[in-house]
Design a protein around this motif. Structure first.
Motif, short mmCIF file in Angstrom:
data_model
loop_
_atom_site.label_atom_id
_atom_site.label_comp_id
_atom_site.label_asym_id
_atom_site.label_seq_id
_atom_site.Cartn_x
_atom_site.Cartn_y
_atom_site.Cartn_z
N PRO A 14 -8.17 55.10 -26.85
CA PRO A 14 -7.37 54.17 -27.41
C PRO A 14 -7.68 53.14 -27.14
O PRO A 14 -7.88 51.81 -28.61
N HIS A 15 -8.90 52.72 -27.33
CA HIS A 15 -9.81 51.75 -27.67
C HIS A 15 -10.65 51.38 -28.69
O HIS A 15 -10.60 50.74 -29.51
N GLN A 16 -10.31 51.90 -29.46
CA GLN A 16 -11.12 52.43 -31.04
C GLN A 16 -9.74 51.53 -32.16
O GLN A 16 -10.24 50.56 -32.66
N LEU A 17 -8.41 52.17 -31.70
CA LEU A 17 -7.49 51.82 -32.52
C LEU A 17 -7.81 50.39 -31.77
O LEU A 17 -6.92 49.07 -33.00
N ILE A 18 -7.25 49.96 -30.65
CA ILE A 18 -7.04 48.22 -29.93
C ILE A 18 -8.35 47.98 -31.06
O ILE A 18 -8.02 46.02 -31.16
N GLU A 19 -9.55 47.98 -31.21
CA GLU A 19 -10.35 47.42 -31.60
C GLU A 19 -10.94 46.78 -33.63
O GLU A 19 -10.25 45.81 -33.65
N VAL B 202 -14.63 63.37 -25.18
CA VAL B 202 -15.84 62.90 -24.20
C VAL B 202 -15.32 62.81 -23.36
O VAL B 202 -14.26 62.31 -23.48
N HIS B 203 -16.28 63.55 -22.51
CA HIS B 203 -15.35 62.60 -20.74
C HIS B 203 -14.99 61.18 -20.44
O HIS B 203 -15.81 61.07 -20.73
N ASP B 204 -13.73 61.54 -20.15
CA ASP B 204 -13.77 60.14 -19.99
C ASP B 204 -13.37 59.09 -20.75
O ASP B 204 -13.54 57.35 -21.49
N GLY B 205 -13.19 59.02 -22.23
CA GLY B 205 -13.30 58.86 -23.68
C GLY B 205 -12.30 58.07 -23.46
O GLY B 205 -12.78 57.52 -24.82
N HIS B 206 -11.50 58.11 -23.49
CA HIS B 206 -10.05 56.81 -23.25
C HIS B 206 -10.46 55.57 -22.27
O HIS B 206 -9.65 54.86 -22.82
N LEU B 207 -11.79 55.65 -21.58
CA LEU B 207 -11.95 54.45 -20.82
C LEU B 207 -12.69 53.41 -21.59
O LEU B 207 -13.69 54.11 -22.59
N LEU B 208 -12.41 52.21 -21.10
CA LEU B 208 -13.35 50.97 -22.08
C LEU B 208 -15.36 51.25 -22.06
O LEU B 208 -15.33 51.38 -22.23
N ALA B 209 -15.41 51.45 -20.62
CA ALA B 209 -16.75 51.96 -20.37
C ALA B 209 -17.08 53.02 -21.36
O ALA B 209 -18.41 52.23 -21.76
N THR B 210 -16.97 53.87 -21.51
CA THR B 210 -17.16 55.18 -22.54
C THR B 210 -16.99 54.90 -23.83
O THR B 210 -18.01 54.32 -24.44
N TYR B 211 -16.41 53.68 -23.95
CA TYR B 211 -15.96 53.29 -25.74
C TYR B 211 -17.01 52.69 -25.78
O TYR B 211 -17.90 52.17 -26.74
N GLU B 212 -16.89 51.60 -24.52
CA GLU B 212 -18.42 50.13 -24.43
C GLU B 212 -19.45 51.03 -24.88
O GLU B 212 -20.79 50.70 -25.76
N ALA B 213 -20.05 52.25 -24.38
CA ALA B 213 -21.27 52.89 -23.96
C ALA B 213 -21.75 53.55 -25.97
O ALA B 213 -22.76 53.41 -25.81
N GLY B 214 -21.12 53.30 -25.95
CA GLY B 214 -20.95 54.16 -27.78
C GLY B 214 -20.83 52.96 -28.78
O GLY B 214 -20.90 53.54 -30.02
N GLY B 215 -20.90 51.60 -28.47
CA GLY B 215 -21.03 50.30 -29.49
C GLY B 215 -19.60 50.29 -28.93
O GLY B 215 -19.27 49.03 -30.10
N GLY B 216 -18.75 49.98 -28.61
CA GLY B 216 -17.74 49.99 -28.93
C GLY B 216 -17.42 48.15 -28.67
O GLY B 216 -17.62 47.67 -28.06
N TYR B 217 -16.73 47.59 -29.95
CA TYR B 217 -16.48 45.61 -29.65
C TYR B 217 -17.55 45.54 -30.20
O TYR B 217 -17.44 44.83 -30.22
N GLN B 218 -18.27 45.83 -30.67
CA GLN B 218 -19.11 45.06 -31.37
C GLN B 218 -19.13 44.70 -32.76
O GLN B 218 -19.15 43.79 -33.49
N GLN C 189 -3.02 51.12 -20.34
CA GLN C 189 -3.75 51.13 -19.89
C GLN C 189 -5.41 50.98 -20.82
O GLN C 189 -5.62 49.49 -20.28
N ALA C 190 -5.35 50.72 -21.87
CA ALA C 190 -6.78 50.36 -23.06
C ALA C 190 -6.43 49.32 -23.12
O ALA C 190 -7.46 48.48 -22.90
N ILE C 191 -5.18 48.32 -23.51
CA ILE C 191 -4.53 46.98 -23.61
C ILE C 191 -4.62 46.43 -22.29
O ILE C 191 -5.74 45.38 -22.54
N ALA C 192 -4.74 46.66 -21.21
CA ALA C 192 -4.99 45.94 -20.06
C ALA C 192 -6.36 45.86 -19.67
O ALA C 192 -6.81 44.56 -19.08
N GLU C 193 -7.34 47.54 -20.28
CA GLU C 193 -8.61 46.90 -20.02
C GLU C 193 -9.46 46.03 -20.68
O GLU C 193 -9.91 45.29 -20.21
N ALA C 194 -9.09 45.89 -21.94
CA ALA C 194 -9.68 44.98 -23.01
C ALA C 194 -9.21 43.88 -22.61
O ALA C 194 -9.34 42.39 -22.59
#
Length: 421
Positions: A100-105, A12-28, A136-141
């Protein structure tokens, strides 16, 4: 039809960004456990899923978590083994670079379950892009409140630190990794005590692989029954397979645990190169004993491969075709193990050195009639006599090559040359 979940964002384009991860249900998953589950309930859920460690050993993850003592006067730590030094393996790198946000969660949910407030990601220093993306993901999270103090309004505090390794294969062994984290020479510790009781800084510690940790949020959101419904009951769940070697479509594949090795190689990876035939496959990184072509109808799970005399390991599948010299393959693999041995154990340090000398002699056309028997004797002296599994992996791999391809070793000795080169 199987739907990938671990790799759903990697293309996915920009799949490493927090916004993309959240849009797919990330951190739920993190929000769910902090809102309604106790740590023990999370551990029980992971136990029910029968998630087994994806780093190679296949130990039940929930059981490992339950070994951590509940009440101690020391901090508890969570360590992510992202060293990924096993040749033929690249699954963890892809996740860290592209999602990377998948790992952080996964780290956050796992830390909540075991009662840890600090996690260390021990990552190989060559993974420059993965390190940058994780930072970058740690900073975003942290900015969004998924890391730090009182996460999502709860009483849970959690921080993640990145520790760069220096290219030592031995740091894939959990206690050697802990020694390195503490600033010491990376050598395996004698167990017991096990890390769950006395790990990092002599404190209770859980060590999990990247792929293991990223499974956790999906289990929380989708349930243990969903996870157990994929693949065999004793080794369930989605699995990442790394395909490389002499195959038409090398790459990273997410498929159910237990898929046939033949289907994986011939259908998903496209089979051998034009004009060639498959001779053998290494199913789990170079530590795993080689499987000849006739044995490829085995399931790619922990129990099936163990019954076939090999192991799933890191699921680094290396395809070898009929133009390849198995003596040369064995020599290259043992040279790697000899180079990466930490030198702590005499059987590994001295035994592998002698094995390399004999193999090089055979490959050069200077072998003696008793050399294969000498190699078997050396393997017997190494196997089961070392602190960690490095020596065992080397011995098992060479033993398998000697069993399945003895004729090639004999041809080198009798013809006094390599028949393939």
């Amino acid at each position: 039809m199987f739907e990938p979940v671990l790799l759903k964002n990697v293309d996915v384009h920009d799949g490493h960004l927090l916004a993309t991860y959240e849009a797919g249900g990330g951190y739920q998953a993190l929000a769910k456990v902090l809102r309604q589950d106790t740590p023990d309930e999370v551990i029980d859920l992971v136990k029910q899923s029968n998630l087994r460690g994806r780093g190679g050993a296949g130990f039940p993850t929930g059981m490992k978590w339950s070994f951590v003592p509940k009440r101690v006067d020391k901090p508890k730590y969570l360590c992510c083994n992202a060293d990924e030094g096993e040749p033929g393996t690249f699954k963890d790198r892809i996740i860290m670079e592209r999602d990377p946000h998948q790992l952080i969660e996964g780290l956050a949910v796992s830390a909540y379950a075991i009662g840890a407030e600090v996690a260390y990601v021990y990552i190989r220093g060559e993974y420059v892009t993965a390190i940058r993306r994780l930072e970058q993901a740690i900073a975003e999270a942290s900015a969004k409140g998924y890391l730090g103090r009182r996460i999502l309004g709860s009483d849970f505090n959690f921080t993640v630190h990145i520790h760069r390794g220096a290219g030592a294969y031995i740091c894939g062994e959990e206690t050697a990794m802990l020694e390195s984290l503490e600033g010491k020479r990376a050598q395996p510790r004698l167990k017991p005590p096990f890390p769950a009781v006395a790990g990092l800084y002599a404190s209770p510690t859980v060590i999990n692989n990247v792929e293991t940790l990223v499974c956790v949020p999906h289990i929380v959101v989708r349930g243990a029954d969903w996870f157990r419904g994929i693949g065999p009951d004793r080794s369930p769940g989605p699995k990442l397979y790394c395909l490389s070697g002499q195959v038409r479509k090398p790459g990273l594949y997410e498929l159910p645990m237990g898929i046939s090795l033949r289907e994986l190689v011939e259908e998903h990876a496209g089979g051998p190169l034009p004009g060639r035939k498959i001779k053998a496959v290494i199913p789990g990184g170079v530590s795993a004993p080689v499987i000849p072509e006739r044995g490829m109808d085995v399931g790619m799970d922990f129990d099936s491969l163990a019954a076939a005399g090999s192991m799933l390991g890191s699921a680094g599948v290396i395809v070898i075709d009929d133009a390849t010299c198995m003596v040369k393959v064995a020599t290259r693999i043992i040279e790697f193990f000899h180079h990466e041995s930490c030198g702590k154990c005499t059987p590994c340090r001295e035994g592998l050195n002698w094995v390399v000398k004999v193999l090089r002699r055979i490959e050069a056309g200077e072998g003696a009639p008793g050399d294969p028997e000498q190699l078997e004797k050396l393997c017997k002296g190494i196997f089961g006599n070392t602190f960690c599994a490095l020596g065992d992996g080397a011995a098992m791999g060479l033993r398998a090559a000697l069993v399945h391809f003895r004729d090639e070793f004999s041809a080198h000795i009798e013809e006094r040359r390599c028949p393939f080169h």
